[in-house]
Design an enzyme around this catalytic site. Structure first.
Site, PDB file in Angstrom:
ATOM      1  N   LYS A  58       0.839  -1.212   0.000  1.00 48.90           N
ATOM      2  CA  LYS A  58       0.000   0.000   0.000  1.00 48.90           C
ATOM      3  C   LYS A  58       0.868   1.254   0.000  1.00 48.90           C
ATOM      4  N   VAL A 193      -4.813 -10.888  -6.936  1.00 51.30           N
ATOM      5  CA  VAL A 193      -4.698  -9.650  -6.168  1.00 51.30           C
ATOM      6  C   VAL A 193      -3.287  -9.059  -6.236  1.00 51.30           C
ATOM      7  N   GLU A 213      -2.287 -14.789 -17.315  1.00 51.10           N
ATOM      8  CA  GLU A 213      -3.228 -15.431 -16.384  1.00 51.10           C
ATOM      9  C   GLU A 213      -3.704 -16.753 -16.973  1.00 51.10           C
ATOM     10  N   SER A 279       2.964 -14.512  -9.131  1.00 50.70           N
ATOM     11  CA  SER A 279       1.927 -14.273  -8.102  1.00 50.70           C
ATOM     12  C   SER A 279       0.768 -15.211  -8.399  1.00 50.70           C
ATOM     13  N   ARG A 282      -0.611 -18.535  -2.619  1.00 49.36           N
ATOM     14  CA  ARG A 282       0.308 -18.738  -1.501  1.00 49.36           C
ATOM     15  C   ARG A 282       0.060 -20.090  -0.838  1.00 49.36           C
ATOM     16  N   ALA A 330      -5.498 -10.366   6.026  1.00 49.07           N
ATOM     17  CA  ALA A 330      -5.030  -9.958   7.348  1.00 49.07           C
ATOM     18  C   ALA A 330      -6.193  -9.821   8.330  1.00 49.07           C
ATOM     19  N   HIS A 454     -23.281  15.138   1.997  1.00 51.54           N
ATOM     20  CA  HIS A 454     -23.136  15.602   0.609  1.00 51.54           C
ATOM     21  C   HIS A 454     -22.068  16.684   0.561  1.00 51.54           C
TER      22      HIS A 454
HETATM   23  P1  FAD Z   1       1.692 -13.906   8.504  1.00 46.98           P
HETATM   24  O1  FAD Z   1       1.412 -12.471   8.365  1.00 46.98           O
HETATM   25  O2  FAD Z   1       2.348 -14.596   7.370  1.00 46.98           O
HETATM   26  O3  FAD Z   1       2.610 -14.038   9.796  1.00 46.98           O
HETATM   27  C1  FAD Z   1       3.166 -15.252  10.191  1.00 46.98           C
HETATM   28  C2  FAD Z   1       4.360 -14.959  11.074  1.00 46.98           C
HETATM   29  O4  FAD Z   1       4.769 -16.161  11.691  1.00 46.98           O
HETATM   30  C3  FAD Z   1       5.583 -14.431  10.317  1.00 46.98           C
HETATM   31  O5  FAD Z   1       6.109 -13.308  10.976  1.00 46.98           O
HETATM   32  C4  FAD Z   1       6.576 -15.597  10.361  1.00 46.98           C
HETATM   33  O6  FAD Z   1       7.917 -15.173  10.387  1.00 46.98           O
HETATM   34  C5  FAD Z   1       6.192 -16.243  11.683  1.00 46.98           C
HETATM   35  N1  FAD Z   1       6.557 -17.658  11.780  1.00 46.98           N
HETATM   36  C6  FAD Z   1       6.275 -18.654  10.914  1.00 46.98           C
HETATM   37  N2  FAD Z   1       6.716 -19.843  11.400  1.00 46.98           N
HETATM   38  C7  FAD Z   1       7.289 -19.558  12.592  1.00 46.98           C
HETATM   39  C8  FAD Z   1       7.910 -20.363  13.589  1.00 46.98           C
HETATM   40  N3  FAD Z   1       8.009 -21.683  13.455  1.00 46.98           N
HETATM   41  N4  FAD Z   1       8.394 -19.747  14.678  1.00 46.98           N
HETATM   42  C9  FAD Z   1       8.289 -18.393  14.835  1.00 46.98           C
HETATM   43  N5  FAD Z   1       7.691 -17.595  13.935  1.00 46.98           N
HETATM   44  C10 FAD Z   1       7.206 -18.174  12.845  1.00 46.98           C
HETATM   45  N6  FAD Z   1      -4.267  -8.998   3.201  1.00 46.98           N
HETATM   46  C11 FAD Z   1      -5.177  -8.030   3.421  1.00 46.98           C
HETATM   47  O7  FAD Z   1      -6.121  -8.255   4.179  1.00 46.98           O
HETATM   48  N7  FAD Z   1      -5.063  -6.806   2.838  1.00 46.98           N
HETATM   49  C12 FAD Z   1      -4.047  -6.504   1.995  1.00 46.98           C
HETATM   50  O8  FAD Z   1      -3.977  -5.393   1.476  1.00 46.98           O
HETATM   51  C13 FAD Z   1      -3.078  -7.499   1.730  1.00 46.98           C
HETATM   52  N8  FAD Z   1      -2.050  -7.247   0.904  1.00 46.98           N
HETATM   53  C14 FAD Z   1      -1.120  -8.211   0.683  1.00 46.98           C
HETATM   54  C15 FAD Z   1      -0.089  -7.936  -0.196  1.00 46.98           C
HETATM   55  C16 FAD Z   1       0.868  -8.897  -0.464  1.00 46.98           C
HETATM   56  C17 FAD Z   1       1.978  -8.590  -1.425  1.00 46.98           C
HETATM   57  C18 FAD Z   1       0.796 -10.163   0.199  1.00 46.98           C
HETATM   58  C19 FAD Z   1       1.832 -11.201  -0.036  1.00 46.98           C
HETATM   59  C20 FAD Z   1      -0.231 -10.438   1.078  1.00 46.98           C
HETATM   60  C21 FAD Z   1      -1.203  -9.472   1.321  1.00 46.98           C
HETATM   61  N9  FAD Z   1      -2.278  -9.723   2.172  1.00 46.98           N
HETATM   62  C22 FAD Z   1      -3.220  -8.759   2.378  1.00 46.98           C
HETATM   63  C23 FAD Z   1      -2.428 -11.005   2.877  1.00 46.98           C
HETATM   64  C24 FAD Z   1      -1.926 -10.877   4.331  1.00 46.98           C
HETATM   65  O9  FAD Z   1      -0.593 -10.444   4.319  1.00 46.98           O
HETATM   66  C25 FAD Z   1      -2.058 -12.209   5.042  1.00 46.98           C
HETATM   67  O10 FAD Z   1      -3.371 -12.696   4.911  1.00 46.98           O
HETATM   68  C26 FAD Z   1      -1.730 -12.051   6.519  1.00 46.98           C
HETATM   69  O11 FAD Z   1      -0.420 -11.570   6.697  1.00 46.98           O
HETATM   70  C27 FAD Z   1      -1.879 -13.377   7.244  1.00 46.98           C
HETATM   71  O12 FAD Z   1      -1.583 -13.189   8.576  1.00 46.98           O
HETATM   72  P2  FAD Z   1      -1.031 -14.386   9.476  1.00 46.98           P
HETATM   73  O13 FAD Z   1      -0.867 -13.810  10.843  1.00 46.98           O
HETATM   74  O14 FAD Z   1      -1.855 -15.580   9.301  1.00 46.98           O
HETATM   75  O15 FAD Z   1       0.406 -14.753   8.860  1.00 46.98           O
HETATM   76  P1  NAI Z   2      -4.477 -15.037  -6.072  1.00 45.40           P
HETATM   77  O1  NAI Z   2      -5.068 -16.319  -5.667  1.00 45.40           O
HETATM   78  O2  NAI Z   2      -5.171 -13.773  -5.760  1.00 45.40           O
HETATM   79  O3  NAI Z   2      -4.240 -15.038  -7.651  1.00 45.40           O
HETATM   80  C1  NAI Z   2      -3.454 -15.998  -8.280  1.00 45.40           C
HETATM   81  C2  NAI Z   2      -3.779 -15.979  -9.761  1.00 45.40           C
HETATM   82  O4  NAI Z   2      -2.808 -16.761 -10.422  1.00 45.40           O
HETATM   83  C3  NAI Z   2      -5.144 -16.569 -10.085  1.00 45.40           C
HETATM   84  O5  NAI Z   2      -5.850 -15.697 -10.928  1.00 45.40           O
HETATM   85  C4  NAI Z   2      -4.802 -17.893 -10.731  1.00 45.40           C
HETATM   86  O6  NAI Z   2      -5.759 -18.279 -11.688  1.00 45.40           O
HETATM   87  C5  NAI Z   2      -3.468 -17.581 -11.384  1.00 45.40           C
HETATM   88  N1  NAI Z   2      -2.621 -18.733 -11.610  1.00 45.40           N
HETATM   89  C6  NAI Z   2      -2.374 -19.763 -10.765  1.00 45.40           C
HETATM   90  N2  NAI Z   2      -1.494 -20.627 -11.311  1.00 45.40           N
HETATM   91  C7  NAI Z   2      -1.168 -20.121 -12.539  1.00 45.40           C
HETATM   92  C8  NAI Z   2      -0.302 -20.548 -13.569  1.00 45.40           C
HETATM   93  N3  NAI Z   2       0.426 -21.660 -13.458  1.00 45.40           N
HETATM   94  N4  NAI Z   2      -0.228 -19.798 -14.690  1.00 45.40           N
HETATM   95  C9  NAI Z   2      -0.949 -18.654 -14.818  1.00 45.40           C
HETATM   96  N5  NAI Z   2      -1.790 -18.208 -13.869  1.00 45.40           N
HETATM   97  C10 NAI Z   2      -1.896 -18.919 -12.725  1.00 45.40           C
HETATM   98  O7  NAI Z   2      -3.001 -15.054  -5.452  1.00 45.40           O
HETATM   99  P2  NAI Z   2      -1.908 -13.922  -5.293  1.00 45.40           P
HETATM  100  O8  NAI Z   2      -2.168 -12.768  -6.173  1.00 45.40           O
HETATM  101  O9  NAI Z   2      -0.605 -14.622  -5.356  1.00 45.40           O
HETATM  102  O10 NAI Z   2      -2.138 -13.430  -3.820  1.00 45.40           O
HETATM  103  C11 NAI Z   2      -2.148 -14.368  -2.754  1.00 45.40           C
HETATM  104  C12 NAI Z   2      -3.125 -13.989  -1.712  1.00 45.40           C
HETATM  105  O11 NAI Z   2      -2.622 -12.900  -0.934  1.00 45.40           O
HETATM  106  C13 NAI Z   2      -4.453 -13.468  -2.242  1.00 45.40           C
HETATM  107  O12 NAI Z   2      -5.318 -14.509  -2.581  1.00 45.40           O
HETATM  108  C14 NAI Z   2      -4.973 -12.715  -1.080  1.00 45.40           C
HETATM  109  O13 NAI Z   2      -5.548 -13.608  -0.184  1.00 45.40           O
HETATM  110  C15 NAI Z   2      -3.697 -12.133  -0.471  1.00 45.40           C
HETATM  111  N6  NAI Z   2      -3.561 -10.749  -0.909  1.00 45.40           N
HETATM  112  C16 NAI Z   2      -4.532  -9.858  -0.558  1.00 45.40           C
HETATM  113  C17 NAI Z   2      -4.456  -8.552  -0.956  1.00 45.40           C
HETATM  114  C18 NAI Z   2      -5.547  -7.628  -0.595  1.00 45.40           C
HETATM  115  O14 NAI Z   2      -6.364  -7.983   0.245  1.00 45.40           O
HETATM  116  N7  NAI Z   2      -5.620  -6.444  -1.179  1.00 45.40           N
HETATM  117  C19 NAI Z   2      -3.332  -8.051  -1.751  1.00 45.40           C
HETATM  118  C20 NAI Z   2      -2.404  -9.091  -2.116  1.00 45.40           C
HETATM  119  C21 NAI Z   2      -2.524 -10.372  -1.674  1.00 45.40           C
END
Ligand code: FAD
Ligand code: NAI
Length: 475
Positions: A58, A193, A213, A279, A282, A330, A454
């Site tokens: 963000k 996403v 995609e 991407s 996950r 999150a 408004h």
């Molecule tokens: P995580 O945030 O992955 O945290 C897990 C933690 O556990 C980590 O710090 C890791 O180091 C620690 N850990 C793991 N194993 C161990 C161990 N054995 N011992 C000690 N520590 C350990 N979600 C949204 O809602 N809004 C968004 O805008 C958004 N944007 C995103 C953008 C990107 C690029 C990505 C990749 C994800 C995004 N997400 C977003 C998804 C969001 O980041 C995750 O859903 C969220 O972080 C999950 O939270 P969590 O606590 O389950 O795990």
């Molecule tokens: P995603 O599940 O959102 O999208 C993955 C995309 O990759 C899908 O459209 C799928 O059809 C495509 N795909 C899968 N395998 C493929 C292949 N072999 N070749 C071509 N296309 C393929 O997963 P993404 O973007 O990696 O994000 C992971 C997760 O992280 C999201 O699902 C979301 O839960 C979280 N996230 C949330 C955000 C938010 O809330 N704004 C921002 C970023 C991530």
């Protein structure tokens, strides 16, 4: 003697640190263990979300949006910009500062709530007489024990088979957030996403972006009408998205990456790019947890098996967030963390999966809650739909951003709101009102009768509610 706690939380992402704080608020002695390291090797709690996810993405979306506004839209407001420049290092530095503010904020919150923080990797050692022994391997290794364990170990980026992330040419979300100079050509695999958000960042900064995609439909989980509107906007911006491709061999060289693929018509193509972001979803993370030591059940995807209340197969062991089923968001992780802490205290923690909002922070933003029109049709639910375009909203015109619409779906007989889908400016903020409405099981008429300020974008939500009853006032 190991230090003993009522609750040990493994992971300090949004699921873990929030669970730890809530458990401490409820009077438990709590330890929270997290292994994430900052550049200096120190603790960096906040997980994926804070370090390589929600927050840094963000920050870069905001910076790149400012840049695009200055380059393309300020002139419309009569603001002349001469000699506009881009300092990517500074932009990334700002993003890192935002991350650090969040890391420090979480450390402060843990301390304030008297949660004992341990920096290192936690692994199960043994379970004896209803107590779990957990080893923490960090700068100083130690053993701790707890009656209740909450596992919140999150997820990792999925790599394409045979193409591991090198974070130089082939990037996960981690590398995608620290590309040192704007690539001339950037490829992404997966238009989900991350693909759309990170593709938008680097396109706004000047990269030629192509997203490949696999699925034939764009944003299949999003309401079709909304996805179509968003695609139109992305096409106009020059974000190239090829649907229905089959990715073949990926070759990395010193200068870039070549991706062989067949398009939707079955024709063979090559995409040559400087950097490739993969991407494609996950995978739940249980690496190093030594789940076998205590017999914790994982499913075929590697996710920890939990019931509707986040209970694992082991007594008093819970799991929340990305490491379990459900959307990887999150706020979903946080809600589960709170609910589990409350359940441990004998309360009735609850997470309503039907009202978890989704937001994609592109421009236009895409946000929704509840069921899509396709889902209602598939479920055989009789519904009424109302839409209102931002084109007819005064605040959107004043902002200079009239893309998109608000779409509301309500039950045909009871008028209960079943879903709201928004593509347009500040959709991320507008959706909150709709979540509240759905939590209180409001009807579209309820929303239509509420006074909205408004001029505000939220008037588009009120008008969409009026549109359900075919009585918009401004369209
Ligand atoms: P995580 O945030 O992955 O945290 C897990 C933690 O556990 C980590 O710090 C890791 O180091 C620690 N850990 C793991 N194993 C161990 C161990 N054995 N011992 C000690 N520590 C350990 N979600 C949204 O809602 N809004 C968004 O805008 C958004 N944007 C995103 C953008 C990107 C690029 C990505 C990749 C994800 C995004 N997400 C977003 C998804 C969001 O980041 C995750 O859903 C969220 O972080 C999950 O939270 P969590 O606590 O389950 O795990
Ligand atoms: P995603 O599940 O959102 O999208 C993955 C995309 O990759 C899908 O459209 C799928 O059809 C495509 N795909 C899968 N395998 C493929 C292949 N072999 N070749 C071509 N296309 C393929 O997963 P993404 O973007 O990696 O994000 C992971 C997760 O992280 C999201 O699902 C979301 O839960 C979280 N996230 C949330 C955000 C938010 O809330 N704004 C921002 C970023 C991530």
């Amino acid at each position: 003697m190991s230090k003993s706690f009522d609750v040990i939380v493994i992971g300090a992402g949004p699921g873990g640190y929030i669970a730890a704080i809530r458990a401490a608020q409820l009077g438990f002695s709590v330890a929270c263990v997290d292994e994430w390291k900052n550049a200096k090797g120190g603790p960096a709690p906040g997980g994926t979300c804070t370090n390589v996810g929600c927050i840094p993405s963000k920050a870069l979306l905001q910076s790149s949006e400012h840049y695009e506004h200055a380059a393309q839209h300020f002139a419309d407001h009569g603001i002349e910009v001469k000699g506009l420049g881009l300092d990517v290092a500074k932009m990334l530095g700002r993003k890192d500062t935002v991350i650090k503010q969040n890391n420090d904020g979480i450390l402060y919150l843990l301390k304030k709530n008297k949660v004992a923080f341990f920096h290192g990797r936690a692994s199960f050692a043994a379970a004896k007489d209803g107590v779990y022994e957990v080893n923490v391997a960090g700068a100083a290794s130690e053993a701790i024990s707890g009656k209740h364990i909450i596992v919140a170990t999150g997820s990792n980026a999925r790599a394409l088979p045979g193409t591991p992330f090198d974070e130089d040419k082939v990037l996960s979300n981690d590398g995608a957030l620290r590309i040192g100079a704007v690539p001339k050509k950037l490829g992404l695999i997966g238009s989900g996403v991350i693909g759309l958000e990170m593709g938008s960042v680097w396109r706004r900064l000047g990269a030629e972006v192509t997203i490949l995609e696999g699925l034939p439909t764009f944003l299949g989980a999003v309401d079709e009408q909304i996805a179509k509107e968003a695609k139109k906007a992305f096409d106009k911006q020059g974000l190239k998205i090829e649907l229905g491709v089959k990715v073949g061999e990926i070759k990395t060289s010193k200068t870039g990456v070549n991706i062989a693929y067949t398009n939707a018509k079955g024709e063979a193509h090559n995409l040559a790019v400087d950097k490739l972001i993969v991407s494609i979803g996950r995978v739940p993370n249980t690496i190093g947890l030594n789940a076998e030591a205590v017999g914790m059940a994982l499913d075929e995807r590697g996710a920890i098996v939990v019931d509707a209340e986040c209970k694992t197969n082991l007594p008093n062991v819970w799991a929340v967030g990305d490491v379990v089923r459900g959307p990887m968001l999150a706020h979903k992780a946080e809600e589960e963390g709170v609910a589990v802490a409350e359940r441990i205290a004998g309360q009735h923690g609850h997470v309503n999966f039907n009202t978890i909002p989704w937001v994609i922070y592109t421009s236009p933003e895409i946000a929704w809650v509840g069921r899509t029109e396709q889902q209602l049709k598939a479920d055989g639910v009789a519904y009424k739909a109302g839409t209102f375009p931002f084109l007819a909203n005064g605040r959107a015109r004043a902002l200079g951003d009239t893309t998109g619409m608000v779409k509301m779906l309500a039950d045909a007989s009871t008028d209960e709101i079943l879903g709201v889908h928004i593509v347009g400016p500040m959709a991320s903020e507008l959706i909150a009102e709709c979540v509240v409405a759905m939590e209180f099981r409001a009807s579209s008429e309820d929303l239509a009768r509420i006074c909205h300020a408004h001029p505000s974008l939220s008037e588009a939500t009120k008008e969409a509610a009026l549109a359900v009853d075919k009585r918009t006032l401004n369209f």
